[in-house]
Design an enzyme around this catalytic site. Structure first.
Site, PDB file in Angstrom:
ATOM      1  CB  THR A 158      -0.914   0.009   1.232  1.00  0.00           C
ATOM      2  OG1 THR A 158      -0.095  -0.018   2.401  1.00  0.00           O
ATOM      3  CG2 THR A 158      -1.807  -1.204   1.246  1.00  0.00           C
ATOM      4  NE  ARG A 218      -9.131  -5.178   6.682  1.00  0.00           N
ATOM      5  CZ  ARG A 218      -7.993  -4.592   6.341  1.00  0.00           C
ATOM      6  NH1 ARG A 218      -7.888  -4.002   5.170  1.00  0.00           N
ATOM      7  NH2 ARG A 218      -6.959  -4.611   7.165  1.00  0.00           N
ATOM      8  CB  VAL A 219     -13.185  -0.382   6.817  1.00  0.00           C
ATOM      9  CG1 VAL A 219     -12.412   0.936   6.872  1.00  0.00           C
ATOM     10  CG2 VAL A 219     -14.369  -0.262   5.868  1.00  0.00           C
ATOM     11  N   GLY A 220      -9.890  -1.182   6.774  1.00  0.00           N
ATOM     12  CA  GLY A 220      -8.660  -1.244   7.537  1.00  0.00           C
ATOM     13  C   GLY A 220      -8.243   0.088   8.127  1.00  0.00           C
ATOM     14  CG  ASP A 221      -4.068   0.702   8.954  1.00  0.00           C
ATOM     15  OD1 ASP A 221      -4.292  -0.140   8.060  1.00  0.00           O
ATOM     16  OD2 ASP A 221      -2.983   1.300   9.056  1.00  0.00           O
ATOM     17  N   GLY A 223       1.020  -2.133   7.081  1.00  0.00           N
ATOM     18  CA  GLY A 223       1.043  -3.448   7.716  1.00  0.00           C
ATOM     19  C   GLY A 223      -0.369  -3.986   7.868  1.00  0.00           C
ATOM     20  N   GLY A 248      -3.769  -3.882   9.067  1.00  0.00           N
ATOM     21  CA  GLY A 248      -4.567  -2.764   9.554  1.00  0.00           C
ATOM     22  C   GLY A 248      -5.197  -2.979  10.912  1.00  0.00           C
TER      23      GLY A 248
END
Length: 268
Positions: free
Chosen positions: A146, A175-178, A198, A200
């Site tokens: 990313t 899904r939603v990450g950091d 990394g 999330g």
């Protein structure tokens, strides 16, 4: 004050033949950002446009290069923040939009919200002039390449931004990450800014990036700050990762505990 920008291409298990290309693309993105800063542009502009270039490259796991979630659909996360005002904007699980980082900035600029998600983020993008395109997922099953950027402009204002396609087909749909969560994947104030790369969920659970930026005022060594944060991440979650930091004076650090993390720093 001399402007500066730092970018990363993701911490992970990079193959050596891919790192050189990643660095070349990061160099080009940094050139875009530093040119904006040299011409009295804002740190927000520099972060957004440099990340746009990476989103459009198709090489990194962001924008048109994003991987798919478990149902085969590409859903992306992005966030951007202004350290001088603490305003931020983010999108989570957005679909079929080429440049999620620009939508995130539009959320910050045109709404009172910090985060829009799913089809509502996509609808917001279209209503604000972004075209829907068919983004075909990368074949790579799992990737951490990313992108993120932190910049400081001639006025000393700092901005940070991130953009990602997520963890690949191990992700449940939606899904939603950091990268969409201020304080977890990105954070900036008037003194410094930092972004993470990394897993999330690990960064969300520990809110490491907010703590990283807060520690900058208390510690002279940015590298030691980043090192301590990733050590804490490992202790609390058993996860590896990477962090880039930039302060208002242009001092920087890039630290990672994975096999590799391509990154570039440029100063005006």
């Amino acid at each position: 004050m001399k402007p500066a920008i730092i970018l990363h291409g993701g911490a992970g298990n990079w193959k050596s033949n891919k790192i050189d290309k990643a660095k070349k693309l990061l160099e080009q993105a940094a050139d875009i950002g530093i040119k904006i800063l040299k011409n009295n542009g804002s740190s927000l502009d520099a972060v957004e446009k440099s990340i746009n270039f990476l989103e459009n490259s198709g090489f990194f796991n962001c924008g048109i290069g994003s991987v798919a979630q478990a149902d085969g659909k590409v859903r992306m996360d992005a966030g951007i923040m202004d350290g001088s005002t603490l305003k931020c904007g983010a999108v989570g699980a957005i679909e079929n939009i080429k440049n999620p980082i620009s939508v995130a900035r539009k959320v910050m600029k045109k709404t009172e919200h910090c985060l829009l998600v799913s089809k509502f983020a996509t609808e917001f993008a279209v209503k604000n002039g972004f075209k829907k395109i068919n983004i075909k997922p990368r074949k790579t099953k799992k990737t951490l390449d990313t992108v993120g950027a932190v910049a400081v402009d001639k006025k000393g204002s700092i901005a940070a931004g991130v953009s990602t396609g997520g963890l690949g087909n191990s992700m449940l749909p939606g899904r939603v990450g950091d990268s969409a969560i201020p304080g977890a994947g990105f954070y900036v104030n008037e003194f410094a800014g930092a972004v993470a790369t990394g897993i999330g969920e690990a960064f969300i659970r520990t809110v490491i990036i907010k703590n990283t930026v807060d520690m900058v005022q208390e510690c002279k060594s940015l590298k030691e700050v980043a090192k301590f944060s990733l050590k804490t991440l490992k202790q609390k979650t058993s996860c590896e990762g990477g962090i880039i930091i930039l302060d208002k004076n242009g001092n920087y650090a890039a630290y990672y505990t994975t096999k590799a993390m391509p990154w570039v720093y440029k100063r005006g």
